[in-house]
Write a protein that holds these residues in place. Structure first.
Motif, PDB file in Angstrom:
ATOM      1  N   ARG A   1      -8.883   0.575  -0.572  1.00 41.79           N
ATOM      2  CA  ARG A   1      -7.542   0.136  -1.329  1.00 41.79           C
ATOM      3  C   ARG A   1      -5.967   0.785  -0.446  1.00 41.79           C
ATOM      4  NH1 ARG A   1      -9.284   5.013  -5.201  1.00 41.79           N
ATOM      5  NH2 ARG A   1     -11.482   4.900  -3.571  1.00 41.79           N
ATOM      6  N   LEU A   2      -6.634   1.887   0.737  1.00 40.50           N
ATOM      7  CA  LEU A   2      -5.747   1.731   1.322  1.00 40.50           C
ATOM      8  C   LEU A   2      -4.661   1.230   2.512  1.00 40.50           C
ATOM      9  CD1 LEU A   2      -3.840   5.067   1.997  1.00 40.50           C
ATOM     10  CD2 LEU A   2      -4.858   4.571   3.962  1.00 40.50           C
ATOM     11  N   LYS A   3      -5.473   0.007   2.730  1.00 44.01           N
ATOM     12  CA  LYS A   3      -5.021  -1.758   2.967  1.00 44.01           C
ATOM     13  C   LYS A   3      -3.674  -2.215   2.108  1.00 44.01           C
ATOM     14  CE  LYS A   3      -6.386  -5.279   6.322  1.00 44.01           C
ATOM     15  NZ  LYS A   3      -7.187  -5.432   6.845  1.00 44.01           N
ATOM     16  N   LEU A   4      -5.047  -2.503   0.790  1.00 40.26           N
ATOM     17  CA  LEU A   4      -3.840  -2.919  -0.223  1.00 40.26           C
ATOM     18  C   LEU A   4      -3.062  -1.804  -0.637  1.00 40.26           C
ATOM     19  CD1 LEU A   4      -3.889  -5.000  -2.635  1.00 40.26           C
ATOM     20  CD2 LEU A   4      -5.606  -3.466  -3.544  1.00 40.26           C
ATOM     21  N   ALA A   5      -2.844  -1.273  -0.332  1.00 36.07           N
ATOM     22  CA  ALA A   5      -1.395  -0.679  -0.934  1.00 36.07           C
ATOM     23  C   ALA A   5      -0.767  -0.411   0.320  1.00 36.07           C
ATOM     24  CB  ALA A   5      -2.357   1.181  -0.909  1.00 36.07           C
ATOM     25  N   THR A   6      -0.996  -0.589   1.435  1.00 30.64           N
ATOM     26  CA  THR A   6       0.337  -0.414   2.321  1.00 30.64           C
ATOM     27  C   THR A   6       0.534  -2.461   2.527  1.00 30.64           C
ATOM     28  OG1 THR A   6      -1.202   0.761   3.427  1.00 30.64           O
ATOM     29  CG2 THR A   6       0.332  -0.518   4.786  1.00 30.64           C
ATOM     30  N   LEU A   7      -0.262  -3.151   2.083  1.00 29.76           N
ATOM     31  CA  LEU A   7       0.409  -4.332   2.049  1.00 29.76           C
ATOM     32  C   LEU A   7       1.417  -4.408   1.391  1.00 29.76           C
ATOM     33  CD1 LEU A   7      -0.177  -7.369   2.592  1.00 29.76           C
ATOM     34  CD2 LEU A   7      -1.466  -7.814   1.312  1.00 29.76           C
ATOM     35  N   LEU A   8       1.430  -4.069  -0.402  1.00 31.87           N
ATOM     36  CA  LEU A   8       2.288  -3.851  -1.610  1.00 31.87           C
ATOM     37  C   LEU A   8       3.150  -2.983  -1.361  1.00 31.87           C
ATOM     38  CD1 LEU A   8      -0.881  -3.356  -4.339  1.00 31.87           C
ATOM     39  CD2 LEU A   8       1.203  -5.163  -3.311  1.00 31.87           C
ATOM     40  N   MET A   9       2.662  -1.694  -0.173  1.00 26.95           N
ATOM     41  CA  MET A   9       4.403  -1.466   0.033  1.00 26.95           C
ATOM     42  C   MET A   9       5.414  -1.706   0.355  1.00 26.95           C
ATOM     43  SD  MET A   9       3.088   2.685   0.517  1.00 26.95           S
ATOM     44  CE  MET A   9       1.255   3.368   0.120  1.00 26.95           C
ATOM     45  N   MET A  10       4.950  -2.767   1.890  1.00 27.27           N
ATOM     46  CA  MET A  10       5.570  -3.886   2.289  1.00 27.27           C
ATOM     47  C   MET A  10       6.518  -4.462   2.249  1.00 27.27           C
ATOM     48  SD  MET A  10       2.963  -3.673   6.003  1.00 27.27           S
ATOM     49  CE  MET A  10       3.420  -4.214   6.487  1.00 27.27           C
TER      50      MET A  10
END
Length: 543
Positions: free
Chosen positions: A165-174
């Motif tokens: 989930r943290l990896k997905l969150a990071t992608l969306l933030m970018m």
């Protein structure tokens, strides 16, 4: 404008061809999903697109700009350090912009062009709201615990689901211009999946994704790329056309299901019509051969007349035969294969379930795991059990399946139920699960797999089957008992989309008594029977 454009991509693992001349175009604003059976190459295509794999042939005309997203599995540091590493390019842009701003204020006009370029880039990436975006995304994906002081937690202490989930969150933030998602709703609860749905629907740029979450696909997709192209190939062949790689359907998942159902029906109709025409032509040809022999007239004619009738019969026969051969050749050029769609269907019950109660449960309670549950289920009725993790769904199903409350627990309540009981647990078989004795484990499910597993897999050792086919084998073994009560925990686990839809049709048509537990939003939204929702023990304690 950003877009995804692939031209005739082929890729093989060793001698196995995975992708065969795949071409697709996802324009700006389109949200496309790759679907098809497990192992057909969906994730492989995404990895080719992102540069992780190099295609054997073809080219990526346009795709995502490579971006560095740290690997949560190997990152050695805290959550805050992980996010800082991922968002470093944004902070570097801000630093350069601040430096250019200070230089411009000091009268240095040489940086005017760079200032304008940096400002445009910062606006495009909406860096000004980065901090708010970070917090919103973490909260939306259920990662509130990692905000504030929680960001000091070390990455290696996180669960696999939290890291995903943290990896997905990071992608969306970018906020990349092109968004590529591979099974993004794995590890997400309903609230987090709803948040992701909102983000994807409002994404500025093309989206290409894979998912087994039918509700997520249906809520977000504007186009479906089907990688199971057999039926589309056959219909194209009947029209003298060709389909390779994949096939595009406009619309959401509901539109796709209707389109494929219609295509399969048309496939059956065209095949039946072609075969009927071939039989008719072959019969006509046999009649032509009889004509060639001249019939009764030749047999009764005088010697002089015999040649006349024989020649005329031969000419007529040759003309008819040539015409038949031309028509047969035309059919052959566009002849489609017999439909071979091995769907999933449950065997019929040999004994009518009758009337009366199949299950009667009174105040079933397990301390710390299951709040009191009471219900009656009539014979032939279907019951869906839902609830958040920790609500006790598996505990309840195991109690009903075994007829006994969980050992080593403080419990109370009474249960009566019919026998025999067929059980399909959440997990895949490992040889120790009931129903898979050593013989069946080694030699396969045999004829119990009829209608559930492809006949070529009936004698395949269970361990050699794919996860999806092991799941089918579990259904076969449970149903082979002709159960009076069938219990399935998370029935759609491990199945591809088409198998999920086929399974739900099979469940709907089954006349026996059924209890299932599921998190599958699509299944829940389309459920046909009774529904029991369990409240979590921990939720109850906190409210």
């Amino acid at each position: 404008m950003p877009e995804i454009l692939l031209d005739s991509i082929s890729f093989s693992f060793g001698s196995r061809l995975i992708l065969d001349r795949v071409s697709l175009h996802v324009p700006n604003g389109e949200r496309a999903f790759l679907i098809g059976p497990n192992g057909v190459g969906k994730s492989t295509l995404l990895r080719v697109l992102t540069g992780e794999l190099t295609p054997d042939s073809g080219r990526i005309v346009s795709g995502p700009v490579p971006q560095h997203v740290p690997d949560p599995e190997s990152f050695d540091g805290s959550v805050a350090q992980f996010l800082d590493s991922a968002l470093k390019p944004f902070n570097e842009l801000l630093t350069r912009f601040d430096q250019a701003t200070e230089a411009m204020a000091a009268g240095d006009t040489h940086l005017a062009m760079e200032f304008d370029q940096l400002l445009a880039r910062l606006n495009a990436l909406d860096v000004w709201s980065l901090d708010a975006r970070v917090n919103e995304t973490l909260a939306g994906l259920g990662l509130v615990d990692f905000m504030g002081s929680g960001s000091n937690r070390m990455m290696q202490t996180l669960s696999p689901g939290q890291r995903a989930r943290l990896k997905l969150a990071t992608l969306l933030m970018m906020r990349p211009e092109v968004l590529i998602l591979d099974e993004p709703t794995n590890h997400l609860d309903h609230e987090a999946a709803d948040f992701l749905t909102g983000v994807v629907k409002n994404w500025n740029g093309p989206v290409l994704a894979t998912s087994h979450d039918r509700s997520f696909i249906n809520d977000t997709a504007t186009a479906i790329y089907d990688m199971d192209i057999t039926v589309w190939q056959e219909l194209a062949k009947a029209d003298g056309q060709k389909v390779v790689g994949l096939y595009r359907n406009a619309g959401d998942y509901t539109h796709y299901l209707l389109a494929k159902k219609t295509a399969r029906a048309k496939h059956r109709q065209i095949h039946a019509a072609q075969q009927a025409e071939k039989r008719e032509l072959h019969e006509h040809r046999r009649e032509s051969m009889k004509i060639a022999r001249g019939g009764v007239r030749v047999e009764t004619a005088t010697r002089k007349e015999k040649k006349f009738f024989t020649d005329r019969a031969a000419a007529t026969s040759a003309k008819r035969t040539r015409s038949d051969d031309v028509r047969l050749e035309r059919i052959s050029e566009r002849e489609i294969r017999k439909p071979r769609h091995y769907n999933l269907a449950f065997p019929s019950l040999k004994i009518d379930p009758g009337t009366g109660l199949a299950v009667s449960l009174r105040d079933a309670t397990v301390a710390g795991r299951l709040l009191p549950v009471t219900f009656d289920l009539g014979r032939g009725e279907h019951l869906l059990v839902t609830g958040e993790n920790g609500a006790g769904k598996s505990t309840l199903l195991n109690w009903i399946a075994t007829g006994n409350a969980p050992e080593g627990t403080m419990n109370s309540g009474t249960l009566t139920r019919d026998d025999p009981v067929g059980v399909v647990p959440q997990t895949l078989p490992d040889g120790s699960i009931a129903g898979f004795d050593s013989e069946r484990w080694q030699d396969g499910v045999g004829e119990a797999g009829k209608g559930i597993l492809h006949p070529s897999m009936w004698s395949t050792p269970i361990v050699n089957l794919s996860a999806g086919n092991q799941r089918r084998a579990q259904f076969a073994v449970a149903l082979a008992k002709q159960p009076a009560l069938l219990i399935i925990d998370e029935p759609t686990n491990y199945l591809d989309l088409e198998s999920m839809d086929a399974l739900e049709n099979a469940l709907r048509d089954w006349r026996g008594t059924l209890i299932i537990a599921s998190h599958d939003r699509w299944l829940i939204e389309h459920w046909h029977g009774r529904h029991l929702h369990l409240t979590s023990v921990h939720q109850s304690a906190s409210t």
